[in-house]
Scaffold this active site. Structure first.
Site, PDB file in Angstrom:
ATOM      1  N   HIS A  18      18.357  76.669  52.388  1.00 54.36           N
ATOM      2  CA  HIS A  18      17.853  78.035  52.502  1.00 54.36           C
ATOM      3  C   HIS A  18      16.488  78.156  51.828  1.00 54.36           C
ATOM      4  O   HIS A  18      15.563  78.760  52.375  1.00 54.36           O
ATOM      5  CB  HIS A  18      18.812  79.033  51.830  1.00 54.36           C
ATOM      6  CG  HIS A  18      20.134  79.147  52.501  1.00 54.36           C
ATOM      7  ND1 HIS A  18      21.312  78.979  51.805  1.00 54.36           N
ATOM      8  CD2 HIS A  18      20.489  79.425  53.776  1.00 54.36           C
ATOM      9  CE1 HIS A  18      22.327  79.165  52.637  1.00 54.36           C
ATOM     10  NE2 HIS A  18      21.851  79.422  53.841  1.00 54.36           N
ATOM     11  N   LYS A  42      33.509  87.231  57.003  1.00 57.90           N
ATOM     12  CA  LYS A  42      33.439  85.832  56.549  1.00 57.90           C
ATOM     13  C   LYS A  42      34.209  85.584  55.253  1.00 57.90           C
ATOM     14  O   LYS A  42      34.419  84.446  54.869  1.00 57.90           O
ATOM     15  CB  LYS A  42      31.983  85.397  56.370  1.00 57.90           C
ATOM     16  CG  LYS A  42      31.255  85.170  57.668  1.00 57.90           C
ATOM     17  CD  LYS A  42      29.903  84.527  57.405  1.00 57.90           C
ATOM     18  CE  LYS A  42      29.199  84.175  58.679  1.00 57.90           C
ATOM     19  NZ  LYS A  42      27.906  83.535  58.422  1.00 57.90           N
ATOM     20  N   ARG A  91      19.795  73.649  61.631  1.00 56.52           N
ATOM     21  CA  ARG A  91      19.984  72.331  61.041  1.00 56.52           C
ATOM     22  C   ARG A  91      20.263  71.282  62.101  1.00 56.52           C
ATOM     23  O   ARG A  91      19.813  70.158  61.998  1.00 56.52           O
ATOM     24  CB  ARG A  91      21.158  72.363  60.054  1.00 56.52           C
ATOM     25  CG  ARG A  91      20.932  73.146  58.813  1.00 56.52           C
ATOM     26  CD  ARG A  91      22.171  73.099  57.941  1.00 56.52           C
ATOM     27  NE  ARG A  91      23.351  73.458  58.697  1.00 56.52           N
ATOM     28  CZ  ARG A  91      24.013  74.606  58.589  1.00 56.52           C
ATOM     29  NH1 ARG A  91      23.609  75.504  57.737  1.00 56.52           N
ATOM     30  NH2 ARG A  91      25.067  74.851  59.317  1.00 56.52           N
ATOM     31  N   SER A 129      26.137  76.077  53.222  1.00 61.63           N
ATOM     32  CA  SER A 129      26.918  76.786  52.210  1.00 61.63           C
ATOM     33  C   SER A 129      28.382  76.402  52.278  1.00 61.63           C
ATOM     34  O   SER A 129      29.052  76.305  51.247  1.00 61.63           O
ATOM     35  CB  SER A 129      26.772  78.300  52.387  1.00 61.63           C
ATOM     36  OG  SER A 129      25.455  78.708  52.109  1.00 61.63           O
TER      37      SER A 129
END
Length: 163
Positions: A18, A42, A91, A129
């Site tokens: 990030h 989430k 990514r 994460s």
């Protein structure tokens, strides 16, 4: 005219990947707003306040970066802060389909807001994460995946918070 970009995400927690995207965005835009989403669906490991604090700590040395928490539509937040660019990180190919759909959705809600996709450097391409949270659950090594300030905050938390 100042170009403001909004970088929304859950940032649970904010990682070196990030940070890499934020630093890259600063090369392109005058101001970057890191927008930490509440993300009820989430079920984040860290509270919104903790994630906002970690993001503040991570970007503290960067000029022209602001960190905010939010719990509304990203496109409404962009309008509120005068951002006509949304930053999204990519990514791998697996990220692309979801991010493309999200970009199209946001564009359908406001055609004046563009989405810009940025890739992290190769050394951060695998960092996510969810990988960090998994390692934290088992007290695994994360210092190479997190900004030092974030690592210190997490390691300073009560260990039962991380389970």
């Amino acid at each position: 005219m100042i170009k403001t970009a909004l970088y929304p995400g859950t940032f649970d927690p904010i990682t070196n990947g990030h940070y890499d995207i934020i630093a890259r965005a600063l090369k392109l835009f005058d101001r970057v707003i890191v927008a930490v989403a509440e993300s009820h669906t989430k079920k984040p490991m860290f509270t919104l306040d903790e994630r906002v604090s970690m993001a503040h700590a991570a970007v503290g040395g960067l000029e022209h970066v602001e960190v905010i928490g939010f719990d509304n539509l990203t496109i409404d937040l962009a309008r509120e802060y005068g951002a006509d660019i949304l930053i999204r990180g990519l990514r791998a190919v697996s990220d692309f389909e979801y991010e493309l759909q999200l970009g199209y959705l946001n564009h359908s809600l406001d055609a004046n807001v563009e989405t810009v996709y940025l890739m992290p450097s190769l050394r951060n391409a695998f960092v996510s994460s969810s990988i960090v949270r998994n390692l934290l659950t088992f007290n695994g090594k994360t210092e190479h995946l997190l900004p030092a300030e974030v690592e210190a905050i997490i390691r300073g938390m009560d260990s039962c918070t991380l389970s």
